[in-house]
Design a protein around this motif. Structure first.
Motif, PDB file in Angstrom:
ATOM      1  N   MET A   1     -12.679   3.409  -3.378  1.00 31.33           N
ATOM      2  CA  MET A   1     -11.340   3.270  -3.957  1.00 31.33           C
ATOM      3  C   MET A   1     -10.973   1.799  -3.942  1.00 31.33           C
ATOM      4  O   MET A   1     -11.498   1.020  -3.154  1.00 31.33           O
ATOM      5  N   GLU A   2     -10.048   1.406  -4.817  1.00 30.32           N
ATOM      6  CA  GLU A   2      -9.691  -0.003  -4.938  1.00 30.32           C
ATOM      7  C   GLU A   2      -8.645  -0.435  -3.925  1.00 30.32           C
ATOM      8  O   GLU A   2      -8.579  -1.599  -3.563  1.00 30.32           O
ATOM      9  N   ASN A   3      -7.798   0.494  -3.489  1.00 33.61           N
ATOM     10  CA  ASN A   3      -6.672   0.122  -2.644  1.00 33.61           C
ATOM     11  C   ASN A   3      -6.809   0.731  -1.261  1.00 33.61           C
ATOM     12  O   ASN A   3      -7.127   1.914  -1.114  1.00 33.61           O
ATOM     13  N   ALA A   4      -6.531  -0.078  -0.234  1.00 28.75           N
ATOM     14  CA  ALA A   4      -6.675   0.398   1.143  1.00 28.75           C
ATOM     15  C   ALA A   4      -5.700   1.517   1.471  1.00 28.75           C
ATOM     16  O   ALA A   4      -6.030   2.439   2.214  1.00 28.75           O
ATOM     17  N   ASN A   5      -4.496   1.460   0.905  1.00 28.25           N
ATOM     18  CA  ASN A   5      -3.513   2.516   1.158  1.00 28.25           C
ATOM     19  C   ASN A   5      -3.990   3.864   0.638  1.00 28.25           C
ATOM     20  O   ASN A   5      -3.722   4.908   1.239  1.00 28.25           O
ATOM     21  N   ASP A   6      -4.688   3.843  -0.494  1.00 30.35           N
ATOM     22  CA  ASP A   6      -5.226   5.094  -1.047  1.00 30.35           C
ATOM     23  C   ASP A   6      -6.289   5.678  -0.116  1.00 30.35           C
ATOM     24  O   ASP A   6      -6.386   6.901   0.038  1.00 30.35           O
TER      25      ASP A   6
ATOM     26  N   GLN B   1       5.909  -2.952  -7.167  1.00 35.66           N
ATOM     27  CA  GLN B   1       6.808  -2.780  -6.032  1.00 35.66           C
ATOM     28  C   GLN B   1       6.395  -1.596  -5.172  1.00 35.66           C
ATOM     29  O   GLN B   1       6.530  -1.626  -3.943  1.00 35.66           O
ATOM     30  N   MET B   2       5.879  -0.547  -5.802  1.00 35.58           N
ATOM     31  CA  MET B   2       5.399   0.602  -5.048  1.00 35.58           C
ATOM     32  C   MET B   2       4.243   0.207  -4.132  1.00 35.58           C
ATOM     33  O   MET B   2       4.207   0.597  -2.954  1.00 35.58           O
ATOM     34  N   ARG B   3       3.316  -0.588  -4.646  1.00 35.00           N
ATOM     35  CA  ARG B   3       2.205  -1.068  -3.830  1.00 35.00           C
ATOM     36  C   ARG B   3       2.719  -1.956  -2.698  1.00 35.00           C
ATOM     37  O   ARG B   3       2.191  -1.938  -1.581  1.00 35.00           O
ATOM     38  N   ALA B   4       3.751  -2.747  -2.996  1.00 33.43           N
ATOM     39  CA  ALA B   4       4.319  -3.606  -1.972  1.00 33.43           C
ATOM     40  C   ALA B   4       4.930  -2.784  -0.844  1.00 33.43           C
ATOM     41  O   ALA B   4       4.755  -3.099   0.334  1.00 33.43           O
ATOM     42  N   VAL B   5       5.633  -1.722  -1.203  1.00 33.49           N
ATOM     43  CA  VAL B   5       6.245  -0.865  -0.188  1.00 33.49           C
ATOM     44  C   VAL B   5       5.161  -0.146   0.613  1.00 33.49           C
ATOM     45  O   VAL B   5       5.262  -0.007   1.841  1.00 33.49           O
ATOM     46  N   GLN B   6       4.117   0.307  -0.049  1.00 38.21           N
ATOM     47  CA  GLN B   6       3.007   0.946   0.662  1.00 38.21           C
ATOM     48  C   GLN B   6       2.403  -0.010   1.683  1.00 38.21           C
ATOM     49  O   GLN B   6       2.155   0.374   2.839  1.00 38.21           O
ATOM     50  N   ALA B   7       2.156  -1.249   1.268  1.00 40.43           N
ATOM     51  CA  ALA B   7       1.517  -2.217   2.157  1.00 40.43           C
ATOM     52  C   ALA B   7       2.423  -2.591   3.319  1.00 40.43           C
ATOM     53  O   ALA B   7       1.950  -2.830   4.429  1.00 40.43           O
ATOM     54  N   ASP B   8       3.725  -2.634   3.067  1.00 39.93           N
ATOM     55  CA  ASP B   8       4.648  -3.072   4.101  1.00 39.93           C
ATOM     56  C   ASP B   8       5.048  -1.941   5.041  1.00 39.93           C
ATOM     57  O   ASP B   8       5.252  -2.156   6.237  1.00 39.93           O
ATOM     58  N   SER B   9       5.165  -0.717   4.513  1.00 40.21           N
ATOM     59  CA  SER B   9       5.633   0.412   5.322  1.00 40.21           C
ATOM     60  C   SER B   9       4.500   1.263   5.879  1.00 40.21           C
ATOM     61  O   SER B   9       4.718   2.077   6.777  1.00 40.21           O
ATOM     62  N   TYR B  10       3.296   1.097   5.320  1.00 39.39           N
ATOM     63  CA  TYR B  10       2.126   1.898   5.700  1.00 39.39           C
ATOM     64  C   TYR B  10       2.352   3.389   5.418  1.00 39.39           C
ATOM     65  O   TYR B  10       1.734   4.241   6.027  1.00 39.39           O
ATOM     66  N   LYS B  11       3.232   3.682   4.479  1.00 45.02           N
ATOM     67  CA  LYS B  11       3.444   5.059   4.033  1.00 45.02           C
ATOM     68  C   LYS B  11       2.923   5.157   2.614  1.00 45.02           C
ATOM     69  O   LYS B  11       3.338   4.403   1.732  1.00 45.02           O
TER      70      LYS B  11
END
Length: 492
Positions: free
Chosen positions: A180-185, A446-456
């Motif tokens: 996957m490309e994104n760590a949050n995913d 912004q959604m990616r930013a919130v994911q990275a900052d909140s870890y949700k």
């Protein structure tokens, strides 16, 4: 003869595109190594990064504003300080960073980047500033089942595509590697049991484990995944490489990157483990509001210029002039035949090699051009749906062809194509999310930013889904209202 002219126009069109692409290499070949002097002259060093890789680089919420933080940012600041200039950080997708470097959008790239023979052919690298190991993130419920990579047999493991961890996992026998490309995913996939573990840089893995309940990190026991992090510069920028290497050498004497930069970055990460999802998401309301503003701005401007371009190229395609017709066909077919994401990157990086176009402007231009091609075909269909008798009647009353088109044909055509234009506007609003790849701060960014900052991972996705629905549903209702007005006026 007409077919020959048409083929000639297409040939010239594509030669022009290749010419634009070729300017990059010509510029690089003819430029002497005055990179450091130019940076000192302008007083700023522009650093490109992809802020989704904590603790190296991530987006932090400071007083409702996005700010890029991380160990790599501190390294960039130190390099800029030693050069006697200020550091400017530019965010973009990881896959776009080296392209941005080659097209002079940024002066250097620091993003946990690994030097490879393929990359070294197009950019210059500094010495290694940090050697990272490979860690495994697992669910705490599996801590007795998975203790190293030996326990991953017949299991699925996630890793970021293009990382050394991904390549290492692919080499393991009887292990299914999902990229996957994104760590949050990847973290979401782990927590929902889609995969058994995530292979990741040890420091990044620890950062995610510290800020997510239910998961933990363990040593992978796999040393083939260890890698050196390097700074990338434009090919031939030896003066910048040498300056950066001096800074790296000084930092390594006291192991400052490991002892100071990484711990300081981890301390700036928010701790949301014991906070409810609703409360944690409310803290990021300004992020979503900013995303809504940019999404609407892009959509409104793009739809205006899209309609203008659509009318122009629809009339050109219907023209009896073979040159105008050929140009319109080339434009419409080429734009409809290439992905919009590629078009956005081409405008920002390709044309950006000639003219410095800001990311937001590039996104608006690319989306407008794309919309114009589709609107042109919608309008052309609307015009051809009008009976020829309407035009003949207008001509018989003394109107010119232009007057007939302006006052008779186009108004009726717009009534017929109104629903299709509404669908195009809704599609355009959703497609504006593609601009996030070049760092435009719309909703997806912004959604990616919130994911990275909140870890949700799931909550920000659910929120922007609702926001997109509210926007598009409102637009649909407005378009439906005016459609009814048109129909009522026609019936009267």
């Amino acid at each position: 003869m007409k077919h020959f002219k048409f083929i000639a126009i297409i040939f010239i069109f594509f030669v022009g595109i290749l010419g634009i692409l070729g300017t990059e290499n010509v510029h690089a070949a003819s430029t002497n190594d005055n990179y450091l002097a130019n940076i000192k002259k302008k007083g700023a060093l522009v650093m490109g990064t992809s802020p989704d890789y904590p603790p190296y680089e991530f987006l932090a919420n400071q007083n409702g504003q996005n700010k890029i933080e991380g160990a790599d940012i501190q390294l960039g600041q130190q390099i800029a300080k030693n050069m006697g200039v200020k550091l400017q950080v530019k965010s973009m997708g990881f896959d776009s960073l080296l392209v941005g470097l080659q097209t002079n959008k940024v002066d250097m790239v620091i993003a946990g980047l690994n030097k490879t023979p393929q990359r070294a052919k197009s950019v210059s690298f500094s010495n290694s500033y940090y050697r990272s190991g490979t860690g495994l993130i697992i669910n705490k419920n599996d801590k007795n089942k998975i203790k190293s990579y030996h326990d991953l047999k017949n299991k699925s493991v996630g890793a970021q595509v293009g990382s050394v961890q991904y390549d290492s996992m692919k080499k393991l026998p009887d292990v299914t590697t999902k990229g996957m490309e994104n760590a949050n995913d990847l973290i979401m996939a782990l927590k929902t049991n889609k995969i058994a573990a995530v292979a990741m840089d040890q420091s990044v893995a620890q950062a995610y484990a510290n800020h997510n309940s239910g998961i933990m990190t363990i040593s992978s026991g796999l040393h083939s995944g260890d890698s050196d992090n390097n700074i990338a510069f434009a090919k031939g920028a030896d003066s910048l490489v040498n300056s950066a290497n001096k800074t790296i050498s000084n930092l390594q004497k006291n192991n400052q990157y490991t002892k100071n930069f990484i711990p300081a970055a981890i301390n700036k990460m928010p701790d949301n483990k014991n906070q409810s999802t609703a409360n944690s998401m409310w803290q990021y309301k300004d992020f979503f509001i900013e995303g809504i503003k940019n999404t609407i701005l892009i959509s409104v401007i793009a739809v205006i210029f899209g309609i203008i371009l659509g009318v122009i190229f629809a009339l050109m395609r219907l023209s009896n002039n073979w040159l105008l017709h050929a140009i319109a066909v080339c434009y419409i077919e080429f734009i409809r035949g290439t992905p919009q994401l590629v078009q956005i990157m081409f405008v920002y990086f390709g044309l950006g090699a000639i003219v410095n176009v800001p990311a937001l402007t590039a996104g608006i231009i690319a989306i407008s051009i794309n919309s114009g091609a589709y609107v042109a075909e919608i309008i052309r269909g609307g015009i051809t749906s009008i009976s020829t008798g309407q035009n003949e009647a207008a001509l018989s009353l003394g109107l010119s062809s232009k007057q007939s088109m302006r006052y008779i044909v186009l108004p009726q055509a717009f009534k017929n194509i109104w629903p299709a234009l509404g669908n195009e506007l809704v599609t355009l609003i959703k497609d504006s999310s593609l601009a996030s790849v070049i760092g435009v701060g719309e909703l997806m960014y912004q959604m990616r930013a919130v994911q990275a900052d909140s870890y949700k991972g799931v909550a920000p996705i659910a929120i922007i889904m609702v926001i997109y629905f509210v926007i598009t549903f409102t637009i649909s209702r407005i378009m439906k209202y005016f459609e009814g007005k048109f129909s009522h006026g026609t019936n009267d």
